[in-house]
Design a protein around this motif. Structure first.
Motif, PDB file in Angstrom:
ATOM      1  N   VAL A 140       0.857  -1.150  -0.190  1.00  0.00           N
ATOM      2  CA  VAL A 140       0.072  -0.029  -0.074  1.00  0.00           C
ATOM      3  C   VAL A 140       0.776   1.322   0.043  1.00  0.00           C
ATOM      4  O   VAL A 140       0.727   2.208  -0.774  1.00  0.00           O
ATOM      5  N   ALA A 141       1.949   1.363   0.747  1.00  0.00           N
ATOM      6  CA  ALA A 141       2.889   2.372   0.885  1.00  0.00           C
ATOM      7  C   ALA A 141       3.356   2.557  -0.462  1.00  0.00           C
ATOM      8  O   ALA A 141       3.833   3.980  -1.031  1.00  0.00           O
ATOM      9  N   HIS A 142       3.682   1.452  -1.184  1.00  0.00           N
ATOM     10  CA  HIS A 142       4.389   1.584  -2.394  1.00  0.00           C
ATOM     11  C   HIS A 142       3.765   2.177  -3.422  1.00  0.00           C
ATOM     12  O   HIS A 142       3.994   3.175  -4.104  1.00  0.00           O
ATOM     13  N   LEU A 143       2.291   1.402  -3.405  1.00  0.00           N
ATOM     14  CA  LEU A 143       1.478   2.132  -4.307  1.00  0.00           C
ATOM     15  C   LEU A 143       0.620   3.778  -4.020  1.00  0.00           C
ATOM     16  O   LEU A 143       0.631   4.270  -4.917  1.00  0.00           O
ATOM     17  N   SER A 144       0.812   3.791  -2.891  1.00  0.00           N
ATOM     18  CA  SER A 144       0.667   5.195  -2.303  1.00  0.00           C
ATOM     19  C   SER A 144       1.625   6.073  -2.953  1.00  0.00           C
ATOM     20  O   SER A 144       1.153   7.320  -3.453  1.00  0.00           O
ATOM     21  N   VAL A 145       2.749   5.850  -2.962  1.00  0.00           N
ATOM     22  CA  VAL A 145       3.852   6.576  -3.383  1.00  0.00           C
ATOM     23  C   VAL A 145       3.882   6.824  -4.909  1.00  0.00           C
ATOM     24  O   VAL A 145       3.911   7.965  -5.448  1.00  0.00           O
ATOM     25  N   LEU A 146       3.522   5.603  -5.467  1.00  0.00           N
ATOM     26  CA  LEU A 146       3.533   5.796  -6.853  1.00  0.00           C
ATOM     27  C   LEU A 146       2.179   6.525  -7.248  1.00  0.00           C
ATOM     28  O   LEU A 146       2.580   7.345  -8.234  1.00  0.00           O
ATOM     29  N   ILE A 147       1.155   6.378  -6.641  1.00  0.00           N
ATOM     30  CA  ILE A 147      -0.022   7.152  -7.094  1.00  0.00           C
ATOM     31  C   ILE A 147       0.267   8.740  -6.686  1.00  0.00           C
ATOM     32  O   ILE A 147       0.153   9.451  -7.522  1.00  0.00           O
ATOM     33  N   ALA A 148       0.758   9.059  -5.582  1.00  0.00           N
ATOM     34  CA  ALA A 148       1.245  10.078  -5.495  1.00  0.00           C
ATOM     35  C   ALA A 148       2.099  10.959  -6.017  1.00  0.00           C
ATOM     36  O   ALA A 148       2.037  12.221  -6.445  1.00  0.00           O
ATOM     37  N   SER A 149       3.252  10.189  -6.690  1.00  0.00           N
ATOM     38  CA  SER A 149       3.928  10.455  -7.552  1.00  0.00           C
ATOM     39  C   SER A 149       3.438  10.911  -8.751  1.00  0.00           C
ATOM     40  O   SER A 149       3.990  12.031  -9.544  1.00  0.00           O
ATOM     41  N   LYS A 150       2.416  10.396  -9.040  1.00  0.00           N
ATOM     42  CA  LYS A 150       1.892  10.372 -10.476  1.00  0.00           C
ATOM     43  C   LYS A 150       1.008  11.512 -10.500  1.00  0.00           C
ATOM     44  O   LYS A 150       0.922  12.268 -11.324  1.00  0.00           O
ATOM     45  N   VAL A 151       0.270  11.810  -9.162  1.00  0.00           N
ATOM     46  CA  VAL A 151      -0.685  12.856  -9.034  1.00  0.00           C
ATOM     47  C   VAL A 151      -0.012  14.205  -8.845  1.00  0.00           C
ATOM     48  O   VAL A 151      -0.367  14.956  -9.583  1.00  0.00           O
ATOM     49  N   ILE A 152       1.092  14.199  -8.304  1.00  0.00           N
ATOM     50  CA  ILE A 152       1.766  15.400  -8.099  1.00  0.00           C
ATOM     51  C   ILE A 152       2.731  15.381  -9.224  1.00  0.00           C
ATOM     52  O   ILE A 152       2.944  16.506  -9.588  1.00  0.00           O
ATOM     53  N   GLU A 153       3.148  14.512  -9.886  1.00  0.00           N
ATOM     54  CA  GLU A 153       4.176  14.225 -10.963  1.00  0.00           C
ATOM     55  C   GLU A 153       5.332  15.095 -10.593  1.00  0.00           C
ATOM     56  O   GLU A 153       6.055  15.820 -11.467  1.00  0.00           O
ATOM     57  N   LYS A 154       5.804  14.805  -9.671  1.00  0.00           N
ATOM     58  CA  LYS A 154       6.966  15.466  -9.298  1.00  0.00           C
ATOM     59  C   LYS A 154       7.755  14.336  -8.321  1.00  0.00           C
ATOM     60  O   LYS A 154       7.025  13.324  -7.724  1.00  0.00           O
ATOM     61  N   LEU A 156       9.644  12.887  -4.837  1.00  0.00           N
ATOM     62  CA  LEU A 156       9.639  13.569  -3.780  1.00  0.00           C
ATOM     63  C   LEU A 156      11.064  12.964  -3.187  1.00  0.00           C
ATOM     64  O   LEU A 156      11.633  11.914  -3.626  1.00  0.00           O
ATOM     65  N   SER A 157      11.259  13.788  -2.427  1.00  0.00           N
ATOM     66  CA  SER A 157      12.693  13.363  -1.698  1.00  0.00           C
ATOM     67  C   SER A 157      12.429  12.253  -0.702  1.00  0.00           C
ATOM     68  O   SER A 157      11.345  11.791  -0.323  1.00  0.00           O
ATOM     69  N   ALA A 158      13.527  11.510  -0.066  1.00  0.00           N
ATOM     70  CA  ALA A 158      13.484  10.346   0.783  1.00  0.00           C
ATOM     71  C   ALA A 158      12.792  10.568   1.925  1.00  0.00           C
ATOM     72  O   ALA A 158      11.974   9.839   2.445  1.00  0.00           O
ATOM     73  N   GLU A 159      13.057  11.715   2.360  1.00  0.00           N
ATOM     74  CA  GLU A 159      12.413  12.242   3.705  1.00  0.00           C
ATOM     75  C   GLU A 159      10.890  12.475   3.528  1.00  0.00           C
ATOM     76  O   GLU A 159       9.985  11.866   4.449  1.00  0.00           O
ATOM     77  N   ASP A 160      10.552  12.933   2.554  1.00  0.00           N
ATOM     78  CA  ASP A 160       9.048  13.182   2.229  1.00  0.00           C
ATOM     79  C   ASP A 160       8.702  11.785   2.023  1.00  0.00           C
ATOM     80  O   ASP A 160       7.301  11.543   2.462  1.00  0.00           O
ATOM     81  N   GLN A 161       9.139  10.681   1.384  1.00  0.00           N
ATOM     82  CA  GLN A 161       8.372   9.667   0.925  1.00  0.00           C
ATOM     83  C   GLN A 161       8.188   8.990   2.132  1.00  0.00           C
ATOM     84  O   GLN A 161       7.226   8.172   2.454  1.00  0.00           O
ATOM     85  N   ASP A 162       9.388   8.837   3.280  1.00  0.00           N
ATOM     86  CA  ASP A 162       9.043   8.186   4.421  1.00  0.00           C
ATOM     87  C   ASP A 162       8.170   8.816   5.440  1.00  0.00           C
ATOM     88  O   ASP A 162       7.235   7.953   5.837  1.00  0.00           O
ATOM     89  N   LYS A 163       7.909  10.115   5.351  1.00  0.00           N
ATOM     90  CA  LYS A 163       6.799  11.017   6.038  1.00  0.00           C
ATOM     91  C   LYS A 163       5.567  10.337   5.471  1.00  0.00           C
ATOM     92  O   LYS A 163       4.504   9.935   6.088  1.00  0.00           O
ATOM     93  N   LEU A 164       5.375  10.351   4.370  1.00  0.00           N
ATOM     94  CA  LEU A 164       4.168  10.170   3.555  1.00  0.00           C
ATOM     95  C   LEU A 164       3.858   8.661   3.812  1.00  0.00           C
ATOM     96  O   LEU A 164       2.441   8.336   4.121  1.00  0.00           O
ATOM     97  N   ILE A 165       4.689   7.920   3.704  1.00  0.00           N
ATOM     98  CA  ILE A 165       4.274   6.177   3.922  1.00  0.00           C
ATOM     99  C   ILE A 165       3.749   6.089   5.623  1.00  0.00           C
ATOM    100  O   ILE A 165       3.060   5.487   5.669  1.00  0.00           O
ATOM    101  N   ASN A 166       4.504   6.624   6.500  1.00  0.00           N
ATOM    102  CA  ASN A 166       4.324   6.551   7.917  1.00  0.00           C
ATOM    103  C   ASN A 166       2.834   6.948   8.007  1.00  0.00           C
ATOM    104  O   ASN A 166       2.233   6.558   8.767  1.00  0.00           O
TER     105      ASN A 166
END
Length: 176
Positions: A140-154, A156-166
């Motif tokens: 779910v986290a991986h899919l969320s990151v993928l969805i979020a990155s596609k939605v934002i189309e940018k 994310l930094s590793a820190e932002d990615q970890d925060k978003l996953i948590n």
């Protein structure tokens, strides 16, 4: 001849004349004969009869003692048989009690083993569930990151990615 005429004359005269000398002599001979019979025949005969009487009395006493001994032995045998029956009954009862105890122990052991297996299965199920939940969270986290990155189309930094996953994991955990 004089003597024979006297005897014949006496016989012819009848029984009127008793010869006391002969009678006395016969009485003495009879008494001596009785004394001899008493000493040599009657005494030993009485001794033999007395011995026979004692022998019979001893045999009767021995038979009575044997009967009493046999009765005593029979009573002892009956007591021993009764004790053996009681002991056999006691052994049977003890075996039955031990069988019941062993049965209860086996049942308790089987229940304990079943409970242990049940608990082990619960623990394993819980572990598998945790693994599955972890794997799902990761996906779910991986899919969320993928969805979020596609939605934002940018990117994310590793820190932002970890925060978003948590954050997403916390939300998913609260929903369950």
């Amino acid at each position: 001849m004089l003597l024979s005429s006297l005897v014949l004359g006496t016989a012819a005269e009848g029984v009127t004349h008793i010869n006391y000398g002969d009678m006395f002599f016969q009485l003495i001979v009879f008494i001596v004969l009785l004394a001899l019979l008493k000493k040599f025949a009657w005494g030993p005969l009485m001794g033999i009869l007395k011995q026979r009487e004692e022998h019979i009395a001893n045999e009767i006493n021995a038979a009575e003692e044997s009967r009493l001994e046999a009765k005593k032995l029979l009573e002892e045998q009956r007591n021993l048989l009764k004790e053996a029956r009681n002991e056999a009954q006691s052994l049977i009862e003890n075996a039955r009690k031990q069988g019941d105890i062993q049965r209860e122990e086996i049942i308790a052991t089987a229940r304990g083993e079943a409970e242990r297996l049940k608990e082990a299965a619960k623990v394993e199920i819980e572990q598998q569930k945790e693994k599955a939940v972890g794997a799902i969270r990761e996906q779910v986290a991986h899919l969320s990151v993928l969805i979020a990155s596609k939605v934002i189309e940018k990117n994310l930094s590793a820190e932002d990615q970890d925060k978003l996953i948590n954050d997403y994991i916390k939300e998913a955990g609260e929903l369950q």
